[in-house]
Design a protein around this motif. Structure first.
Motif, PDB file in Angstrom:
ATOM      1  N   ALA A   1       5.211  -0.933   2.232  1.00 44.43           N
ATOM      2  CA  ALA A   1       4.461   0.284   2.552  1.00 44.43           C
ATOM      3  C   ALA A   1       5.263   1.473   2.037  1.00 44.43           C
ATOM      4  N   ILE A   2       4.673   2.228   1.107  1.00 39.61           N
ATOM      5  CA  ILE A   2       5.314   3.442   0.589  1.00 39.61           C
ATOM      6  C   ILE A   2       4.683   4.640   1.281  1.00 39.61           C
ATOM      7  N   VAL A   3       5.515   5.514   1.823  1.00 42.46           N
ATOM      8  CA  VAL A   3       5.050   6.733   2.477  1.00 42.46           C
ATOM      9  C   VAL A   3       5.548   7.929   1.667  1.00 42.46           C
ATOM     10  N   CYS A   4       4.640   8.833   1.343  1.00 40.07           N
ATOM     11  CA  CYS A   4       4.986  10.048   0.604  1.00 40.07           C
ATOM     12  C   CYS A   4       4.778  11.249   1.525  1.00 40.07           C
ATOM     13  N   ALA A   5       5.846  11.991   1.766  1.00 42.66           N
ATOM     14  CA  ALA A   5       5.791  13.195   2.599  1.00 42.66           C
ATOM     15  C   ALA A   5       6.275  14.362   1.748  1.00 42.66           C
ATOM     16  N   PRO A   6       5.415  14.905   0.867  1.00 47.99           N
ATOM     17  CA  PRO A   6       5.872  15.860  -0.147  1.00 47.99           C
ATOM     18  C   PRO A   6       6.479  17.137   0.406  1.00 47.99           C
ATOM     19  N   SER A   7       6.155  17.513   1.645  1.00 45.63           N
ATOM     20  CA  SER A   7       6.680  18.765   2.183  1.00 45.63           C
ATOM     21  C   SER A   7       7.948  18.575   3.001  1.00 45.63           C
ATOM     22  N   LYS A   8       8.461  17.349   3.093  1.00 43.89           N
ATOM     23  CA  LYS A   8       9.608  17.067   3.947  1.00 43.89           C
ATOM     24  C   LYS A   8      10.754  16.470   3.146  1.00 43.89           C
ATOM     25  N   ASN A   9      11.878  16.318   3.801  1.00 48.52           N
ATOM     26  CA  ASN A   9      13.045  15.690   3.213  1.00 48.52           C
ATOM     27  C   ASN A   9      13.624  14.675   4.206  1.00 48.52           C
ATOM     28  N   PRO A  10      13.674  13.379   3.854  1.00 43.51           N
ATOM     29  CA  PRO A  10      13.281  12.785   2.574  1.00 43.51           C
ATOM     30  C   PRO A  10      11.777  12.842   2.348  1.00 43.51           C
ATOM     31  N   SER A  11      11.388  12.863   1.091  1.00 44.09           N
ATOM     32  CA  SER A  11       9.980  13.032   0.746  1.00 44.09           C
ATOM     33  C   SER A  11       9.254  11.718   0.522  1.00 44.09           C
ATOM     34  N   TRP A  12       9.968  10.605   0.562  1.00 45.92           N
ATOM     35  CA  TRP A  12       9.313   9.311   0.367  1.00 45.92           C
ATOM     36  C   TRP A  12      10.209   8.209   0.901  1.00 45.92           C
ATOM     37  N   GLY A  13       9.605   7.056   1.123  1.00 38.68           N
ATOM     38  CA  GLY A  13      10.341   5.891   1.581  1.00 38.68           C
ATOM     39  C   GLY A  13       9.537   4.632   1.310  1.00 38.68           C
ATOM     40  N   VAL A  14      10.255   3.523   1.208  1.00 42.15           N
ATOM     41  CA  VAL A  14       9.637   2.208   0.989  1.00 42.15           C
ATOM     42  C   VAL A  14      10.061   1.321   2.140  1.00 42.15           C
ATOM     43  N   PHE A  15       9.089   0.774   2.875  1.00 41.61           N
ATOM     44  CA  PHE A  15       9.401   0.107   4.129  1.00 41.61           C
ATOM     45  C   PHE A  15       8.772  -1.284   4.212  1.00 41.61           C
ATOM     46  N   ARG A  16       9.334  -2.081   5.113  1.00 40.62           N
ATOM     47  CA  ARG A  16       8.757  -3.346   5.543  1.00 40.62           C
ATOM     48  C   ARG A  16       9.089  -3.531   7.016  1.00 40.62           C
TER      49      ARG A  16
ATOM     50  N   TRP B   1       0.841  -1.195   0.000  1.00 44.23           N
ATOM     51  CA  TRP B   1       0.000   0.000   0.000  1.00 44.23           C
ATOM     52  C   TRP B   1       0.873   1.240   0.000  1.00 44.23           C
ATOM     53  N   ILE B   2       0.241   2.382  -0.321  1.00 44.89           N
ATOM     54  CA  ILE B   2       0.930   3.665  -0.379  1.00 44.89           C
ATOM     55  C   ILE B   2       0.013   4.697   0.251  1.00 44.89           C
ATOM     56  N   HIS B   3       0.599   5.623   1.014  1.00 44.32           N
ATOM     57  CA  HIS B   3      -0.234   6.681   1.590  1.00 44.32           C
ATOM     58  C   HIS B   3       0.609   7.934   1.828  1.00 44.32           C
ATOM     59  N   THR B   4      -0.085   9.042   1.980  1.00 45.94           N
ATOM     60  CA  THR B   4       0.577  10.342   2.124  1.00 45.94           C
ATOM     61  C   THR B   4       0.623  10.769   3.579  1.00 45.94           C
ATOM     62  N   HIS B   5       1.636  11.559   3.883  1.00 43.29           N
ATOM     63  CA  HIS B   5       1.719  12.330   5.123  1.00 43.29           C
ATOM     64  C   HIS B   5       1.760  13.796   4.689  1.00 43.29           C
ATOM     65  N   PRO B   6       0.623  14.474   4.637  1.00 47.10           N
ATOM     66  CA  PRO B   6       0.580  15.817   4.047  1.00 47.10           C
ATOM     67  C   PRO B   6       1.533  16.810   4.688  1.00 47.10           C
ATOM     68  N   THR B   7       1.666  16.767   6.017  1.00 46.57           N
ATOM     69  CA  THR B   7       2.536  17.745   6.685  1.00 46.57           C
ATOM     70  C   THR B   7       3.555  17.079   7.590  1.00 46.57           C
ATOM     71  N   GLN B   8       3.558  15.757   7.649  1.00 46.10           N
ATOM     72  CA  GLN B   8       4.446  15.056   8.562  1.00 46.10           C
ATOM     73  C   GLN B   8       5.662  14.512   7.836  1.00 46.10           C
ATOM     74  N   THR B   9       6.592  13.957   8.615  1.00 46.94           N
ATOM     75  CA  THR B   9       7.798  13.393   8.027  1.00 46.94           C
ATOM     76  C   THR B   9       7.532  12.005   7.460  1.00 46.94           C
ATOM     77  N   CYS B  10       8.550  11.431   6.842  1.00 39.90           N
ATOM     78  CA  CYS B  10       8.421  10.154   6.151  1.00 39.90           C
ATOM     79  C   CYS B  10       8.800   9.018   7.101  1.00 39.90           C
ATOM     80  N   PHE B  11       7.814   8.290   7.575  1.00 43.38           N
ATOM     81  CA  PHE B  11       8.021   7.212   8.539  1.00 43.38           C
ATOM     82  C   PHE B  11       6.715   6.435   8.658  1.00 43.38           C
ATOM     83  N   LEU B  12       6.710   5.340   9.406  1.00 42.21           N
ATOM     84  CA  LEU B  12       5.503   4.578   9.703  1.00 42.21           C
ATOM     85  C   LEU B  12       5.102   4.838  11.149  1.00 42.21           C
ATOM     86  N   SER B  13       3.903   5.352  11.346  1.00 49.14           N
ATOM     87  CA  SER B  13       3.394   5.563  12.700  1.00 49.14           C
ATOM     88  C   SER B  13       3.067   4.214  13.325  1.00 49.14           C
ATOM     89  N   SER B  14       2.766   4.222  14.615  1.00 49.16           N
ATOM     90  CA  SER B  14       2.436   2.967  15.287  1.00 49.16           C
ATOM     91  C   SER B  14       1.206   2.316  14.655  1.00 49.16           C
TER      92      SER B  14
END
Length: 545
Positions: A478-493, A447-460
């Motif tokens: 799990a792909i996380v997109c955080a367009p307003s932050k750096n890094p702006s994306w990540g791919v996790f397991r 799955w993929i989801h955005t964090h509009p204003t947050q950093t790129c990570f997986l919450s609990s």
């Protein structure tokens, strides 16, 4: 430099594969609907492997399905609840056909194994006659011998190093399957039969049947129990595995199993944690096993994760501030013609003629198949999510695709109906999503989801959501997109261990609760099992009204 095509050291016997199939953890605290979806995924993958003539891996997956249905499911606390009764009965009906298919595969596997043994004996005799001859080093191949998907195959390729070939081959195979589906619609095949042939066991819509069936049925339960016991006896008596009187009925795709309760995967527990601060899990680099060609042994690279203390009541768990764990997109790899020595292999080659080797391994040593990710997928998804992002609302989508030659290809992002807040996104009307996957013969790969204003990570809560996907398929991402932050994306397991076990055994509630382990999840991009593949075609399908 890309690896040449190689043959993994030797094939595995049916007994060895059976032992490997039984080597998994069954956690009764995981909702039964997730286990039922896991069983369905096993059937779908087994059907593809069998169609590609990869009998050992098909055998492993079918054996694991049989173990789940006959041994594990009856032990689950929710197995006899009314809402699960129909799904359990459907799984039991499918089990009988699975056992028949195992009886067809077993003699083929053992014949191949015996043939290899005879060949090995002849080679040993010939080698003994040549004094001082040294056998070549095969450390990579010896390690691959524990993976039925590649052990003994005539040709195996490194997937990531041959991504151009993989992409071209995937395009051809996906188009071939699409054409076959379209053709079936013009041959008078009923919709139900077409669905069964396409999906090899995707969820049926069983809720309506359940409402009619609700009150019938101690006798059915008793019959189901008798069938379970009979299946167990067949498994117990066939650990080698099946009786001598083999059923020679041709293998075929199993009937559809029933869809479990399609409640939304709830990431929206709205009670925030009351603690003012705690330590959040940090993210470590992916830790695939590497090969030591000199010592014939494998070893794991490890990086010690750091913990970061954050300000009180952050809305999300923070990723390490350094962006070093996010790998930049790599340049497209060389084509197979430039990287391997076999001129007979090309994009038009039958996928069953070679197998892609695993590209990485879990922390416990189990192989992870390569997941090919289109590099432009994130930007396309963000374009569809832009209206929500501007309003500070999360957007989620499902990564869907297919399995070809022991590699996974993401070919669609399906955006289901959903309800969003600034910190959560819940899917609704999941039946429409599953119906679409059934119609298009798609597997859910993450799955993929955005964090509009947050950093790129997986919450609990993200971690708990992803555990459901990774239970179904270890390669799920799990792909996380955080367009307003750096890094702006990540791919996790999730790490496995300790992350999967920590999350699955966690009974804490709230959006922002800590987990006991620091190394809960990790980067999945290379050197992990996810490879960005230039030219991989995909589409975004928006199911929102």
């Amino acid at each position: 430099m890309a690896a040449s095509p190689l043959q993994a050291s030797h094939p595995m016997s049916a007994k060895e594969i059976s032992l490997k199939a039984a080597d998994f953890q069954f956690n009764p605290f995981i909702a039964l609907r997730y286990w039922l979806r896991t069983a369905d995924t096993l059937l779908r993958e087994a059907h593809i492997y069998e169609r590609e003539h990869n009998d050992p891996q098909a055998y492993l997956l079918l054996m694991r399905y049989a173990n789940l249905v006959a041994e594990k499911f009856p032990e689950h606390p929710a197995a006899r609840l009314p809402e699960n009764r129909q799904a359990m009965k459907a799984a039991q009906r499918t089990l009988l056909e699975v056992l028949d298919r195992l009886e067809v595969l077993k003699p083929r596997i053992d014949m191949r194994y015996r043939s290899w043994q005879k060949t090995l004996e002849r080679r040993k005799e010939a080698a003994a006659a040549l004094e001082g001859e040294r056998p070549p080093s095969r450390s990579r191949l010896e390690y691959a011998a524990s993976d039925p998907a590649v052990a003994g195959n005539s040709m195996t390729l490194a997937a990531a190093e041959n991504s151009e070939l993989a992409v071209k081959m995937a395009h051809m195979e996906i188009r071939r399957r699409d054409a076959a589906r379209r053709a079936s619609r013009h041959t008078g095949v009923s919709e139900e039969d077409e669905q069964e042939r396409r999906t090899a066991g995707l969820w049926d819509d069983w809720e309506a049947a359940l409402s009619q069936d609700g009150q019938r049925s101690l006798r059915r339960d008793d019959q189901m129990q008798l069938n379970m016991e009979a299946s167990r006896r067949r498994l117990d008596g066939s650990h080698d595995i099946l009786p001598e009187g083999l059923n020679t009925r041709p293998s075929k795709a199993p009937p559809r199993t029933a869809r479990p309760d399609q409640r939304s995967v709830d990431r929206n527990d709205r009670q925030r944690n009351g603690h003012s601060e705690y330590r959040y899990p940090s993210i470590a680099k992916s830790q695939p096993f590497t090969y030591d060609e000199d010592s014939y042994n494998t070893r794991a690279r490890s990086n010690s994760p750091r913990r970061v203390l954050l300000p009180p009541k952050p809305p999300k768990e923070k990723l390490e501030s350094s962006g070093s764990s996010i790998q930049p997109p790599r340049k497209p790899n060389k084509s197979l013609a430039e990287s391997v020595d076999s001129p007979g292999v090309s994009a038009s080659t039958d996928p069953s003629s070679f197998t892609f080797r695993p590209s990485a391994y879990l922390e416990n040593g189990n192989p992870l198949r390569t997941v090919f990710l289109p590099p432009t997928l994130r930007s396309e998804f963000l374009a569809h999510a832009a209206p929500n992002t501007r309003r500070n609302l999360e957007t989620c989508g499902m990564l869907c695709g297919t399995l070809i030659s022991n590699a996974l290809f993401i070919s669609k992002v399906v955006i289901p109906e959903q309800e969003s807040t600034s910190d959560t996104c819940d899917t609704i009307n999941e039946s429409a999503f599953f119906d679409y996957c059934a119609a298009e013969d798609l597997m859910v790969l993450g799955w993929i989801h955005t964090h509009p204003t947050q950093t790129c990570f997986l919450s609990s809560r993200d971690l708990h959501t992803h555990s459901g996907y990774q239970i179904m398929m270890p390669e799920s991402i799990a792909i996380v997109c955080a367009p307003s932050k750096n890094p702006s994306w990540g791919v996790f397991r999730l790490t496995d261990p300790p992350g999967m076990q920590s999350v699955l055994n966690c009974r804490k509630t709230g959006l922002f609760h800590p987990h006991d382990e620091a190394n809960v999840y990790t980067d999945a991009l290379r050197p992990g099992h996810v490879c960005e593949a230039e030219g991989m075609e995909f589409s975004v399908v928006d199911l929102r009204p």
